[in-house]
Design an enzyme around this catalytic site. Sequence first.
Site, PDB file in Angstrom:
ATOM      1  N   ARG A  39     -18.768 -22.454 -48.061  1.00 48.45           N
ATOM      2  CA  ARG A  39     -20.159 -22.456 -48.540  1.00 48.45           C
ATOM      3  C   ARG A  39     -20.408 -23.515 -49.604  1.00 48.45           C
ATOM      4  NH1 ARG A  39     -22.847 -17.436 -47.108  1.00 48.45           N
ATOM      5  NH2 ARG A  39     -22.348 -17.447 -44.903  1.00 48.45           N
ATOM      6  N   ARG A  43     -26.820 -22.273 -51.741  1.00 50.21           N
ATOM      7  CA  ARG A  43     -27.938 -22.061 -52.661  1.00 50.21           C
ATOM      8  C   ARG A  43     -27.598 -22.281 -54.130  1.00 50.21           C
ATOM      9  NH1 ARG A  43     -29.430 -16.406 -50.008  1.00 50.21           N
ATOM     10  NH2 ARG A  43     -27.202 -16.584 -49.702  1.00 50.21           N
ATOM     11  N   ARG A  52     -34.233 -26.380 -48.434  1.00 50.64           N
ATOM     12  CA  ARG A  52     -34.407 -25.207 -47.599  1.00 50.64           C
ATOM     13  C   ARG A  52     -35.742 -24.511 -47.851  1.00 50.64           C
ATOM     14  NH1 ARG A  52     -33.839 -22.766 -44.694  1.00 50.64           N
ATOM     15  NH2 ARG A  52     -33.046 -20.754 -45.298  1.00 50.64           N
ATOM     16  N   ASP A  88     -24.336 -21.892 -38.782  1.00 53.33           N
ATOM     17  CA  ASP A  88     -24.024 -20.488 -39.036  1.00 53.33           C
ATOM     18  C   ASP A  88     -23.230 -19.921 -37.867  1.00 53.33           C
ATOM     19  OD1 ASP A  88     -24.847 -18.410 -41.208  1.00 53.33           O
ATOM     20  OD2 ASP A  88     -24.818 -17.344 -39.312  1.00 53.33           O
ATOM     21  N   TYR A 166     -21.367  -7.990 -35.785  1.00 54.30           N
ATOM     22  CA  TYR A 166     -22.772  -8.304 -36.094  1.00 54.30           C
ATOM     23  C   TYR A 166     -23.694  -7.887 -34.951  1.00 54.30           C
ATOM     24  CZ  TYR A 166     -22.518 -10.886 -40.483  1.00 54.30           C
ATOM     25  OH  TYR A 166     -22.375 -11.227 -41.800  1.00 54.30           O
TER      26      TYR A 166
HETATM   27  C1  LIG Z   1     -20.276 -13.943 -42.057  1.00 56.20           C
HETATM   28  C2  LIG Z   1     -20.811 -15.353 -41.945  1.00 56.20           C
HETATM   29  C3  LIG Z   1     -22.173 -15.746 -41.738  1.00 56.20           C
HETATM   30  N1  LIG Z   1     -22.193 -17.126 -41.695  1.00 56.20           N
HETATM   31  C4  LIG Z   1     -20.936 -17.636 -41.866  1.00 56.20           C
HETATM   32  C5  LIG Z   1     -20.037 -16.540 -41.979  1.00 56.20           C
HETATM   33  C6  LIG Z   1     -18.536 -16.661 -42.097  1.00 56.20           C
HETATM   34  C7  LIG Z   1     -18.097 -16.966 -43.472  1.00 56.20           C
HETATM   35  C8  LIG Z   1     -18.208 -15.778 -44.407  1.00 56.20           C
HETATM   36  O1  LIG Z   1     -17.441 -14.833 -44.233  1.00 56.20           O
HETATM   37  O2  LIG Z   1     -19.042 -15.845 -45.308  1.00 56.20           O
HETATM   38  C9  LIG Z   1     -20.496 -19.031 -41.850  1.00 56.20           C
HETATM   39  C10 LIG Z   1     -21.337 -20.053 -42.497  1.00 56.20           C
HETATM   40  N2  LIG Z   1     -22.654 -19.985 -42.900  1.00 56.20           N
HETATM   41  C11 LIG Z   1     -23.034 -21.163 -43.438  1.00 56.20           C
HETATM   42  C12 LIG Z   1     -21.973 -22.074 -43.320  1.00 56.20           C
HETATM   43  C13 LIG Z   1     -22.167 -23.564 -43.647  1.00 56.20           C
HETATM   44  C14 LIG Z   1     -21.186 -24.383 -44.185  1.00 56.20           C
HETATM   45  C15 LIG Z   1     -20.673 -24.071 -45.571  1.00 56.20           C
HETATM   46  O3  LIG Z   1     -19.807 -23.181 -45.684  1.00 56.20           O
HETATM   47  O4  LIG Z   1     -21.051 -24.798 -46.519  1.00 56.20           O
HETATM   48  C16 LIG Z   1     -20.889 -21.393 -42.779  1.00 56.20           C
HETATM   49  C17 LIG Z   1     -19.480 -21.878 -42.512  1.00 56.20           C
HETATM   50  C18 LIG Z   1     -24.346 -21.492 -44.014  1.00 56.20           C
HETATM   51  C19 LIG Z   1     -25.178 -20.392 -44.561  1.00 56.20           C
HETATM   52  N3  LIG Z   1     -25.449 -19.214 -43.949  1.00 56.20           N
HETATM   53  C20 LIG Z   1     -26.291 -18.494 -44.743  1.00 56.20           C
HETATM   54  C21 LIG Z   1     -26.592 -19.222 -45.912  1.00 56.20           C
HETATM   55  C22 LIG Z   1     -27.508 -18.782 -47.052  1.00 56.20           C
HETATM   56  C23 LIG Z   1     -28.926 -18.621 -46.643  1.00 56.20           C
HETATM   57  C24 LIG Z   1     -29.831 -19.817 -46.763  1.00 56.20           C
HETATM   58  O5  LIG Z   1     -29.400 -20.959 -46.876  1.00 56.20           O
HETATM   59  O6  LIG Z   1     -31.049 -19.608 -46.718  1.00 56.20           O
HETATM   60  C25 LIG Z   1     -25.894 -20.419 -45.799  1.00 56.20           C
HETATM   61  C26 LIG Z   1     -25.884 -21.571 -46.760  1.00 56.20           C
HETATM   62  C27 LIG Z   1     -26.835 -17.170 -44.376  1.00 56.20           C
HETATM   63  C28 LIG Z   1     -25.838 -16.171 -43.939  1.00 56.20           C
HETATM   64  N4  LIG Z   1     -25.175 -16.189 -42.736  1.00 56.20           N
HETATM   65  C29 LIG Z   1     -24.309 -15.107 -42.689  1.00 56.20           C
HETATM   66  C30 LIG Z   1     -24.440 -14.378 -43.900  1.00 56.20           C
HETATM   67  C31 LIG Z   1     -23.699 -13.132 -44.246  1.00 56.20           C
HETATM   68  C32 LIG Z   1     -25.402 -15.067 -44.686  1.00 56.20           C
HETATM   69  C33 LIG Z   1     -25.838 -14.750 -46.094  1.00 56.20           C
HETATM   70  C34 LIG Z   1     -27.118 -14.000 -46.161  1.00 56.20           C
HETATM   71  C35 LIG Z   1     -27.631 -13.966 -47.575  1.00 56.20           C
HETATM   72  O7  LIG Z   1     -26.853 -14.097 -48.523  1.00 56.20           O
HETATM   73  O8  LIG Z   1     -28.849 -13.854 -47.705  1.00 56.20           O
HETATM   74  C36 LIG Z   1     -23.364 -14.860 -41.578  1.00 56.20           C
END
Ligand SMILES: Cc1c2[nH]c(c1CCC(=O)O)Cc1[nH]c(c(CCC(=O)O)c1C)Cc1[nH]c(c(CCC(=O)O)c1C)Cc1[nH]c(c(C)c1CCC(=O)O)C2
Length: 369
Positions: A39, A43, A52, A88, A166
């Site tokens: 990540r 954010r 975003r 994602d 999921y």
């Molecule tokens: C479980 C999982 C997800 N997504 C991902 C996982 C596996 C890694 C882990 O265990 O955390 C993988 C992921 N998601 C994202 C990346 C991008 C690359 C990076 O790591 O920088 C990667 C590698 C962007 C993202 N994916 C997400 C964000 C944040 C939301 C946004 O940007 O608006 C980002 C940067 C959203 C997301 N997507 C997911 C979740 C649980 C969330 C968070 C929701 C929240 O906190 O509101 C599912």
Amino acid sequence: LTADLHLLNPKDFPQLKNDTFLRAARGEEIEHVPVWCMRQAGRYLPEFRESRAGKDFFETCQSPEACCELTLQPLRRFPFDAAIIFSDILVVPQAMGMDVQMVAGKGPTFPEPLKEPEDLQRLQVKVDTAKELGYVFRAITLTRHKIEGKVPLIGFSGAPWTLMSYMIEGGGSNTHSKAKRWLYQHPEASHMLLKMLTDVIVEYLLGQVAAGAQALQVFESHAGILGPAEFKEFSLPYLRDIARRVKDKLKEAGQDVPMIVFAKDAHYALEELSQSNYEVVGLDWTIDPLSARERTGGKVSLQGNMDPCALYAPKERISDIVKKMLEGFGTRGYIANLGHGVYPDMTPENIGAFVEAVHQHSKQMIKQI
Ligand SMILES: Cc1c2[nH]c(c1CCC(=O)O)Cc1[nH]c(c(CCC(=O)O)c1C)Cc1[nH]c(c(CCC(=O)O)c1C)Cc1[nH]c(c(C)c1CCC(=O)O)C2
């Protein structure tokens, strides 16, 4: 636009200047320990929040230009040794026909999750990844050009069990009891779903390499909710199958791309994970570096595993924690990272301190060898 078309062509990429991450993944000699953060595009960066702002999350994922910009943002601030493509894990269930929305304050949400085995009929069995996930491939190709060979670009996918959980839970969960119910009540349907996901993931990862990804990480984020026996039955065989099939196909094309498996909270399966065809095993912070080394027997490189919350500490303390971590893992066959993703309320400055501490201490240690 026509002048820029070559940017979507996965050919003639700029020469890679810093291959430290790739060398560490293969256990080769390095001048400093490479570091990146899960990540790292997120954010916690004001420029990320600005890019975003007001845009739908999955629409952002579908724009190669937006994904490229978000992937590059952290590299402009910190000397990371790798980048991970902004996307994602849930784009795969979407490609299989499921609706997924990102709900502010709640996270990913499936309005119509899978409830019973009959629901598997709703899923697309044969997914044309070039058509359904071509936007990810285009994002990778564009980013690989625009990154100008600074560092390698990592592609990724969710692992079958994490995606299955999921798709059945319909979103985040503490117990994952709806998904785990399937494992105990419907083991055959569970395996059917896991197999369907595996087939799509293999094609998806191969497509990412063809598009320009230089390493691949598979996220089994929900491994910890399984026990050792369930992990061995419902996760491990699919993780192994993915790496085997991806590597066999790449070998045919004379390609070799390091693969990382990150099974969060699965320290009970470290021995098995180190014998799963992956070059690198990613670790969360709940395992001690020395014991992780012992249990993986030098067979693989290790990645991780600072507690993300250590980034709340003052910079001097971060530096001490990093030093201990490096001493525990050693500098060879090691990629520094956090044990999970950066949280949105963390200070960019402290991420910088983390990266700098890894580079500084490891250079010092390597000089003394
Ligand atoms: C479980 C999982 C997800 N997504 C991902 C996982 C596996 C890694 C882990 O265990 O955390 C993988 C992921 N998601 C994202 C990346 C991008 C690359 C990076 O790591 O920088 C990667 C590698 C962007 C993202 N994916 C997400 C964000 C944040 C939301 C946004 O940007 O608006 C980002 C940067 C959203 C997301 N997507 C997911 C979740 C649980 C969330 C968070 C929701 C929240 O906190 O509101 C599912």
